[in-house]
Design an enzyme around this catalytic site. Structure first.
Site, short mmCIF file in Angstrom:
data_model
loop_
_atom_site.label_atom_id
_atom_site.label_comp_id
_atom_site.label_asym_id
_atom_site.label_seq_id
_atom_site.Cartn_x
_atom_site.Cartn_y
_atom_site.Cartn_z
N HIS A 154 0.82 -1.21 0.00
CA HIS A 154 0.00 0.00 0.00
C HIS A 154 0.86 1.26 0.00
CE1 HIS A 154 0.75 1.01 4.27
NE2 HIS A 154 0.75 -0.30 4.47
N CYS A 170 2.61 -5.18 6.68
CA CYS A 170 2.45 -4.83 5.27
C CYS A 170 3.71 -4.19 4.71
CB CYS A 170 1.27 -3.88 5.10
SG CYS A 170 -0.31 -4.58 5.64
#
Length: 203
Positions: A154, A170
């Site tokens: 992301h 992440c």
């Protein structure tokens, strides 16, 4: 030879100016700025002759803080990323099961359990936007039999978190770079998160 700043800025501009966007009856998205990052954190086209990787895959090497989007002829685009903190990084093989532009973010059950003082107020989610924790774009990582793993590749508006182990698992790219990367990657793309060394520390 086109320099790397021209490369990423041109790619971001092309995304924003795709034909038909202006005519679409949709709410205007935020304009993604070009962030000021050191040259070594800009995307680079590199040779990967030393790696036996197929084209059109994503490989994250946490000790390098690097994400490689592989190309034909043993080439790749290398992006600098922030990765998961020790104990939260998850190695393995995944695929891109979903993609979202300016996604809504909701803390995971694990985040609420580990740090309720930070995340409880966001339990109902945060609308999409440049400063949303998922940034301008997100790729959602899935596995067979498990579905959505809650792991993401992301964006972020915080350049200082690149090349650091800071996330809840992440991988993050700076927002203008995730815009470029997002448009290259189709649903179903294979993603490999390579193992994090046992002596990997927080930087």
């Amino acid at each position: 030879m086109t320099d790397r700043r021209t490369f990423i800025r041109g790619a971001a501009a092309a995304t924003l100016l795709r034909p038909g966007l202006a005519a679409a009856h949709v709410e205007a998205e935020p304009v993604v700025p070009t962030y000021d990052v050191p040259d070594e954190h800009l995307p680079q086209r590199v040779s990967i002759e030393h790696l036996d990787l197929r084209p059109d895959e994503i490989h994250v090497y946490p000790w390098e803080f690097a994400l490689y989007w592989t190309l034909p002829d043993r080439q790749a685009i290398r992006y600098t990323v922030g990765v998961g903190r020790p104990g939260l990084y998850e190695e393995g093989e995944f695929h891109v099961g979903m993609k979202r532009r300016f996604p809504r973010w909701t803390p995971t059950p694990g985040m609420l359990r580990r740090e309720p003082e930070l995340y409880e107020k966001y339990r109902d989610g945060v609308p999409g936007g440049l400063e949303n924790p998922l940034g301008a774009r997100a790729l959602y990582l899935f596995q067979p039999g498990r579905g959505d793993t809650l792991l993401r590749i992301h964006g972020t508006h915080l350049p200082e978190t690149l090349a650091r182990a800071v996330s809840n698992g992440c991988a993050r790219l700076i927002n203008d770079q995730i815009v470029d990367f997002y448009d290259r990657v189709p649903i179903g793309t294979r993603v490999v998160l390579h193992p994090q060394p046992s002596n990997f520390g927080v930087y």
